[in-house]
Write a protein that holds these residues in place. Structure first.
Motif, mmCIF file in Angstrom:
data_model
loop_
_atom_site.group_PDB
_atom_site.id
_atom_site.type_symbol
_atom_site.label_atom_id
_atom_site.label_comp_id
_atom_site.label_asym_id
_atom_site.label_seq_id
_atom_site.Cartn_x
_atom_site.Cartn_y
_atom_site.Cartn_z
ATOM 1 N N ASP A 1 -17.175 -39.343 -34.369
ATOM 2 C CA ASP A 1 -17.984 -38.314 -35.016
ATOM 3 C C ASP A 1 -17.859 -38.518 -36.519
ATOM 4 O O ASP A 1 -16.813 -38.936 -37.011
ATOM 5 N N GLU B 1 -10.558 -35.909 -21.233
ATOM 6 C CA GLU B 1 -9.450 -35.528 -22.111
ATOM 7 C C GLU B 1 -8.303 -36.503 -21.894
ATOM 8 O O GLU B 1 -8.022 -36.904 -20.776
ATOM 9 N N TRP C 1 -14.807 -36.975 -38.312
ATOM 10 C CA TRP C 1 -13.563 -37.681 -38.024
ATOM 11 C C TRP C 1 -13.533 -39.019 -38.736
ATOM 12 O O TRP C 1 -12.498 -39.444 -39.240
ATOM 13 N N VAL D 1 -15.864 -39.534 -24.883
ATOM 14 C CA VAL D 1 -17.172 -39.207 -24.321
ATOM 15 C C VAL D 1 -17.783 -40.530 -23.877
ATOM 16 O O VAL D 1 -17.981 -41.441 -24.685
ATOM 17 N N LYS E 1 -17.110 -36.117 -20.443
ATOM 18 C CA LYS E 1 -15.976 -35.914 -21.360
ATOM 19 C C LYS E 1 -14.663 -36.117 -20.632
ATOM 20 O O LYS E 1 -14.451 -35.570 -19.551
ATOM 21 N N HIS F 1 -16.587 -41.620 -29.013
ATOM 22 C CA HIS F 1 -17.676 -41.996 -28.110
ATOM 23 C C HIS F 1 -17.553 -43.458 -27.709
ATOM 24 O O HIS F 1 -17.327 -44.326 -28.552
ATOM 25 N N VAL G 1 -6.792 -36.369 -27.552
ATOM 26 C CA VAL G 1 -8.097 -36.878 -27.973
ATOM 27 C C VAL G 1 -9.067 -36.701 -26.808
ATOM 28 O O VAL G 1 -8.651 -36.507 -25.667
ATOM 29 N N ARG G 2 -10.347 -36.762 -27.132
ATOM 30 C CA ARG G 2 -11.343 -36.627 -26.078
ATOM 31 C C ARG G 2 -12.295 -37.812 -26.161
ATOM 32 O O ARG G 2 -12.810 -38.144 -27.234
ATOM 33 N N GLU H 1 -12.592 -36.820 -31.400
ATOM 34 C CA GLU H 1 -13.581 -37.103 -30.357
ATOM 35 C C GLU H 1 -14.125 -38.514 -30.552
ATOM 36 O O GLU H 1 -14.528 -38.888 -31.649
#
Ligand code: FES
Length: 110
Positions: free
Chosen positions: A53, A15, A56, A7, A13, A99, A4-5, A97
């Motif tokens: 996002d 990882e 997702w 932010v 970012k 946030h 997963v990433r 992703e």
């Protein structure tokens, strides 16, 4: 392992990866993200709030009523907000992703 990433609120970012079955909150904390997760997944704090996002967000199982109620109390809530303690990693989340909201403080002490 599922990648997963994250932010950060500064646009950085990060990882990370975690085993299938652990919560997104645990992955975030292991990656050094500033999510307190004060209640450890009991849906009583909202300090594990993250913003996903849109694409997702649609792929994930829907939030329970309890989760929605808790999210109402979180700062900076967006239409694609979730509680990261309620999201368990699955292979389908590879590449997710996430946030980190700017305000991830515990609102209960205010
Ligand atoms: Fe408290 Fe997720 S850790 S609601």
């Amino acid at each position: 392992m599922v990648k997963v990433r994250f932010v950060t609120d500064k646009g950085e970012k990060v990882e990370a990866e975690g085993e299938v079955g652990i919560s997104l909150l645990e992955v975030a904390q292991a990656a050094g993200m500033p999510l307190e997760g004060t209640c450890e997944g009991q849906m009583a704090c909202s300090t594990c709030h993250v913003i996903l996002d849109r694409d997702w967000f649609r792929k994930l199982p829907e939030a329970s009523e309890e989760e929605e109620d808790m999210l109402d109390l979180a700062a900076g809530v967006q239409p694609t907000s979730r509680l990261s303690c309620q999201i368990d990693l699955t292979d389908a989340l590879e590449g997710l992703e996430v946030h980190i909201p700017p305000e991830s403080r515990d609102m209960q002490g205010v």
